[in-house]
Design an enzyme around this catalytic site. Structure first.
Site, PDB file in Angstrom:
ATOM      1  N   LYS A  66       7.654 -26.391  -2.336  1.00  0.00           N
ATOM      2  CA  LYS A  66       6.909 -26.581  -1.392  1.00  0.00           C
ATOM      3  C   LYS A  66       5.993 -25.412  -0.775  1.00  0.00           C
ATOM      4  O   LYS A  66       5.030 -25.602  -0.293  1.00  0.00           O
ATOM      5  CB  LYS A  66       7.812 -26.940  -0.049  1.00  0.00           C
ATOM      6  CG  LYS A  66       8.341 -28.462  -0.299  1.00  0.00           C
ATOM      7  CD  LYS A  66       9.100 -28.975   0.867  1.00  0.00           C
ATOM      8  CE  LYS A  66       9.793 -30.421   0.343  1.00  0.00           C
ATOM      9  NZ  LYS A  66      10.256 -31.076   1.789  1.00  0.00           N
ATOM     10  N   ASP A 102       6.612 -33.975   6.477  1.00  0.00           N
ATOM     11  CA  ASP A 102       8.151 -33.925   6.730  1.00  0.00           C
ATOM     12  C   ASP A 102       8.422 -33.740   8.230  1.00  0.00           C
ATOM     13  O   ASP A 102       9.005 -34.609   8.839  1.00  0.00           O
ATOM     14  CB  ASP A 102       8.537 -32.637   6.252  1.00  0.00           C
ATOM     15  CG  ASP A 102       8.703 -32.673   4.861  1.00  0.00           C
ATOM     16  OD1 ASP A 102       8.942 -33.957   4.232  1.00  0.00           O
ATOM     17  OD2 ASP A 102       8.795 -31.638   4.042  1.00  0.00           O
ATOM     18  N   ALA A 130      13.683 -26.512   6.227  1.00  0.00           N
ATOM     19  CA  ALA A 130      13.989 -27.678   6.743  1.00  0.00           C
ATOM     20  C   ALA A 130      13.720 -27.717   8.088  1.00  0.00           C
ATOM     21  O   ALA A 130      13.040 -28.507   9.015  1.00  0.00           O
ATOM     22  CB  ALA A 130      14.960 -28.652   6.301  1.00  0.00           C
TER      23      ALA A 130
HETATM   24  P1  ATR Z   1      16.301 -25.564   3.645  1.00  0.00           P
HETATM   25  O1  ATR Z   1      15.034 -24.963   3.194  1.00  0.00           O
HETATM   26  O2  ATR Z   1      17.072 -26.621   2.845  1.00  0.00           O
HETATM   27  O3  ATR Z   1      16.677 -25.577   5.085  1.00  0.00           O
HETATM   28  P2  ATR Z   1      17.554 -22.843   3.478  1.00  0.00           P
HETATM   29  O4  ATR Z   1      15.994 -22.268   3.867  1.00  0.00           O
HETATM   30  O5  ATR Z   1      18.181 -22.017   2.331  1.00  0.00           O
HETATM   31  O6  ATR Z   1      17.541 -24.512   3.151  1.00  0.00           O
HETATM   32  O7  ATR Z   1      18.503 -22.718   4.860  1.00  0.00           O
HETATM   33  C1  ATR Z   1      19.917 -23.060   4.676  1.00  0.00           C
HETATM   34  C2  ATR Z   1      19.998 -23.105   6.090  1.00  0.00           C
HETATM   35  O8  ATR Z   1      21.490 -23.626   6.213  1.00  0.00           O
HETATM   36  C3  ATR Z   1      20.090 -21.863   6.985  1.00  0.00           C
HETATM   37  O9  ATR Z   1      20.004 -22.117   8.252  1.00  0.00           O
HETATM   38  C4  ATR Z   1      21.735 -21.343   6.619  1.00  0.00           C
HETATM   39  O10 ATR Z   1      22.324 -20.302   7.783  1.00  0.00           O
HETATM   40  P3  ATR Z   1      21.971 -18.708   7.345  1.00  0.00           P
HETATM   41  O11 ATR Z   1      20.520 -18.587   7.633  1.00  0.00           O
HETATM   42  O12 ATR Z   1      22.825 -18.095   8.239  1.00  0.00           O
HETATM   43  O13 ATR Z   1      22.321 -18.499   5.873  1.00  0.00           O
HETATM   44  C5  ATR Z   1      22.558 -22.647   6.901  1.00  0.00           C
HETATM   45  N1  ATR Z   1      23.719 -22.802   6.054  1.00  0.00           N
HETATM   46  C6  ATR Z   1      23.915 -22.812   4.941  1.00  0.00           C
HETATM   47  N2  ATR Z   1      25.245 -22.878   4.619  1.00  0.00           N
HETATM   48  C7  ATR Z   1      25.728 -22.844   5.976  1.00  0.00           C
HETATM   49  C8  ATR Z   1      27.317 -22.774   6.109  1.00  0.00           C
HETATM   50  N3  ATR Z   1      28.278 -22.855   5.420  1.00  0.00           N
HETATM   51  N4  ATR Z   1      27.618 -22.624   7.634  1.00  0.00           N
HETATM   52  C9  ATR Z   1      26.591 -22.495   8.459  1.00  0.00           C
HETATM   53  N5  ATR Z   1      25.154 -22.638   8.059  1.00  0.00           N
HETATM   54  C10 ATR Z   1      25.013 -22.753   6.722  1.00  0.00           C
END
Ligand code: ATR
Length: 275
Positions: A66, A102, A130
């Site tokens: 993206k 989106d 997202a």
């Molecule tokens: P996307 O583009 O799909 O949103 P991303 O950019 O990798 O994916 O973002 C993942 C999000 O999920 C982040 O906000 C992440 O929190 P961190 O910034 O603290 O890493 C959150 N996330 C992923 N696993 C998590 C977990 N087990 N508990 C809480 N937040 C989580």
């Protein structure tokens, strides 16, 4: 002449876009085809060239391309420029225009259930890609947003980006607080729940008037949404958002309204039979 559309991403095997768009073409009698192609990261430039050379009218773009597709495009719409991400490309007289549906798709799906956003406040859980698209779309509608994230610095960064776009935003860590009493719209944007795991914070005590959204739709109801339901909240999973981003891509490509009821019926049929 038959039109050609596609979705590119990796992984892509489970994308519901072909099924949804083909159902739409059938409903309106449009001579068109929608395919899905797995495109590995290093092959993105060649894939874009190939799609253009083959005469594709447009395509959707999903994870992980993206953001990385932007240098291969000729123009961006304001929505794509603002989000820094493209989920829809139109080939118009040989020019590739990147767009993003989106955020607006999210807005439409939620508004259908909770009405106008005026005077309401949103809390976003997560601060990744997202979350950003959704946050900017909500901020554009004038909704103040509280961003809560496991890593507070990322929440703060997203809040700053919302403010830079003229929106109202604040940030914090992933924890319960006074917001539970005030929130009108709570949106879970992280991948937590995809494997059926429960969310790190409890929603106990959330005001039951709140609308709670999880952008995941497989599983159909994450433990997070189950808990929101137990608290008496109205809930929504990510499938309506998926429908509306597709409908808006259709409008961008074809300039006509998408047959959403038939596209929705096809999605529901597929999801009900795959769980
Ligand atoms: P996307 O583009 O799909 O949103 P991303 O950019 O990798 O994916 O973002 C993942 C999000 O999920 C982040 O906000 C992440 O929190 P961190 O910034 O603290 O890493 C959150 N996330 C992923 N696993 C998590 C977990 N087990 N508990 C809480 N937040 C989580």
């Amino acid at each position: 002449m038959e039109k050609h559309f596609a979705v590119i991403g990796d992984p892509i095997a489970h994308s519901l876009s072909p099924l949804m768009h083909m159902a739409g073409y059938g409903a309106v009698g449009l001579e068109a085809e929608y395919q899905r192609f797995r495109v590995k990261t290093g092959d993105l430039g060649d894939a874009v060239k190939g799609l253009r050379a083959l005469g594709f009218s447009g395509w959707n773009v999903t994870i992980p391309h993206k953001e990385s597709i932007i240098p291969y495009l000729d123009e961006l719409t304001p929505e794509a420029a603002r989000a820094g991400a493209v989920n829809t490309v139109k080939c118009s007289n040989g020019k590739l225009i990147g767009h993003n549906t989106d955020g607006a798709g999210f807005g439409r799906s939620v508004q259908e259930y909770m009405g106008a956003f005026t005077g309401k406040t949103a809390v976003l859980l997560g601060a990744g890609g997202a979350a950003k698209g959704i946050a900017l779309a909500l901020a554009e509608q004038g909704m103040p947003i509280l961003v809560l994230n496991r890593s507070v610095d990322k929440a703060e960064e997203l809040a700053r980006q919302i403010q830079a776009h003229g929106g109202k935003a604040s940030a914090g860590g992933l924890q319960i607080g006074a917001w539970l009493d005030h929130v009108d719209l709570l949106v879970q944007t992280t991948s937590v729940g995809l494997q059926g795991e429960s969310y790190p914070i409890s929603l106990q005590g959330i005001r039951p008037e709140a609308m709670v959204v999880d952008i995941i739709y497989r599983p159909w109801e994450t433990p997070f949404l189950q808990e929101a339901k137990t608290q008496g909240c109205q809930t929504l999973n990510g499938l309506p958002m998926f429908l509306h981003q597709g409908g808006l891509a259709w409008e961008f490509w074809l300039g006509t309204k998408a047959p959403l009821p038939q596209m929705w019926a096809a999605l529901l049929h597929e999801v009900e039979h795959s769980d």
